[in-house]
Design a protein around this motif. Structure first.
Motif, PDB file in Angstrom:
ATOM      1  N   LEU B 139       0.954  -1.434   0.097  1.00 50.14           N
ATOM      2  CA  LEU B 139      -0.241   0.117   0.182  1.00 50.14           C
ATOM      3  C   LEU B 139       0.662   1.228  -0.084  1.00 50.14           C
ATOM      4  CD1 LEU B 139      -2.610   1.541   0.161  1.00 50.14           C
ATOM      5  CD2 LEU B 139      -2.983   1.092   2.722  1.00 50.14           C
ATOM      6  N   GLY B 144       2.769   5.508  -2.696  1.00 48.94           N
ATOM      7  CA  GLY B 144       3.849   7.097  -2.623  1.00 48.94           C
ATOM      8  C   GLY B 144       4.374   7.221  -4.065  1.00 48.94           C
ATOM      9  N   LEU B 146       1.272   7.936  -6.231  1.00 48.72           N
ATOM     10  CA  LEU B 146       0.835   8.498  -7.050  1.00 48.72           C
ATOM     11  C   LEU B 146       0.761   9.575  -6.906  1.00 48.72           C
ATOM     12  CD1 LEU B 146      -2.707   7.221  -4.575  1.00 48.72           C
ATOM     13  CD2 LEU B 146      -2.440   6.589  -6.457  1.00 48.72           C
ATOM     14  N   PRO B 147       0.250  10.422  -8.046  1.00 47.84           N
ATOM     15  CA  PRO B 147       0.524  12.044  -8.052  1.00 47.84           C
ATOM     16  C   PRO B 147      -0.085  13.319  -6.681  1.00 47.84           C
ATOM     17  CG  PRO B 147      -0.770  10.578 -10.183  1.00 47.84           C
ATOM     18  CD  PRO B 147      -0.960  10.294  -8.987  1.00 47.84           C
ATOM     19  N   THR B 148       0.767  13.320  -6.238  1.00 40.42           N
ATOM     20  CA  THR B 148       0.815  14.307  -5.158  1.00 40.42           C
ATOM     21  C   THR B 148      -0.504  14.804  -4.413  1.00 40.42           C
ATOM     22  OG1 THR B 148       3.202  15.868  -6.479  1.00 40.42           O
ATOM     23  CG2 THR B 148       1.774  16.388  -3.729  1.00 40.42           C
ATOM     24  N   ARG B 151      -2.088  11.800  -3.325  1.00 44.60           N
ATOM     25  CA  ARG B 151      -1.441  11.259  -2.621  1.00 44.60           C
ATOM     26  C   ARG B 151      -1.961  12.123  -1.172  1.00 44.60           C
ATOM     27  NH1 ARG B 151       3.697  11.724  -3.048  1.00 44.60           N
ATOM     28  NH2 ARG B 151       3.278  13.388  -1.970  1.00 44.60           N
TER      29      ARG B 151
END
Lengths: 127, 198
Positions: B139, B144, B146-148, B151
């Motif tokens: 997970l 980590g 994912l786009p900012t 996230r």
């Protein structure tokens, strides 16, 4: 609309939260102690500021000059750098380089320079 | 000197030692409540516990210094807004640092290797926790990547449990954008993790 995807999304979020909560619960004693120390230090720092005891934050002039020279030379004609997730930087690289919390980076560079000199000296002395 | 000049002053009424102490205690309780989750959220974002500790401490200092006069029910989204800004600045500094290292002929040493960076729970985690630990590692790795914005929305909504409005405040965006980023994040995670999590 609550389709099967929504149900799956909710399940995933629930499962992720349960795992996250578990990882929070399993933080080791050393980390919890560090967190406590950081919290006390944060409160003490702000408390000291309020009573007029500001700890000095001064940066050696050589450090600023070195960072400025590096920034100007390195960033000339440099394109905007994307971040790992595809975003672009918005703050000036120059500001980041001369920021007062980046002394560690300058120190690292000085360390690498010293390391190279030391390695060169030792190889000269061999034989 | 103005009576409301003190950092822990919550109003412009005369500040007594007792009220300052009370505010300090209130802040201490608030930080104690959020610090562990904040640490894990920062750690997932920057993949380094020491850096995460620094980020959490800086967020505490900034909240105490600048926003203590705000109603305490606003502290949580404000704290996470400061923390998220700190995380974004951290990534920017890393980007510049890497370029400096390349300029000096060094290879950036912070290329993320999820296997190397993953905490080793094997030695101290009982067998019954091993499966959970591995799932958490998967997970963390997926979150980590994912786009900012996705996230941030996912961690604030799912891990911290902020509602849409609180998440919007923490991220400095509209509630509609929060919903969009969150939905995309969950969809992306489901695609990445789905088959391993059944």
């Amino acid at each position: 609309m609550n389709g099967p995807n929504t149900h799956d999304d909710e399940r995933l979020a629930e499962q992720a939260k349960a795992l996250f909560d578990d990882s929070v619960e399993r933080l080791d004693a050393a980390t919890l102690s560090q967190l406590n120390q950081r919290r006390q230090a944060a409160l003490a720092e702000v408390s000291n500021e309020s009573s007029g005891v500001r700890w000095g934050r001064w940066m050696p002039a050589t450090g600023v000059a070195a960072a400025a020279v590096i920034a100007v030379v390195m960033l000339q004609g440099s394109p905007v750098t994307p971040l790992p997730n595809g975003e672009t930087t918005t703050a000036s690289d120059f500001e980041i380089l001369i920021g007062d919390d980046n002394l560690d980076m300058i120190e690292e560079l000085e360390f690498y320079s010293w390391l190279e000199l030391a390695a060169a000296d030792s190889s000269d002395n061999v034989g | 000197m103005s009576a409301c000049a003190g950092v822990f002053a919550v109003s412009c009424e005369p500040v007594t030692e007792a009220s300052t102490l009370q505010t300090e205690r209130q802040l201490n309780r608030f930080f104690a409540e959020v610090e562990r989750r904040a640490l894990r959220i920062a750690e997932i974002a920057v993949r380094d516990r020491d850096e995460a500790l620094d980020l959490v401490q800086n967020a505490m200092i900034k909240l105490a210094r600048n926003y203590v006069s705000r109603p305490s029910d606003e502290w949580t989204p404000l704290f996470y807004r400061i923390l998220q800004n700190g995380i974004r600045d951290w990534h920017r500094r890393q980007s510049v640092r890497n370029r400096v290292m390349v300029w000096f002929g060094r290879t950036p040493d912070n290329e993320y290797d999820p296997i190397a960076a993953a905490p080793d729970h094997n030695e101290r985690t009982p067998d019954e926790h091993l499966e959970n630990a591995q799932a958490m590692e998967s997970l963390e790795s997926a979150v980590g990547r994912l786009p900012t914005r996705q996230r941030e929305a996912f961690m604030l909504r799912t891990f911290e449990g902020l509602d849409v409005a609180g998440t919007a405040t923490a991220m400095g965006i509209s509630e509609g954008s929060v919903k969009t980023h969150y939905s995309r994040a969950v969809h992306s995670l489901r695609e990445t993790l789905g088959e391993h999590w059944e």
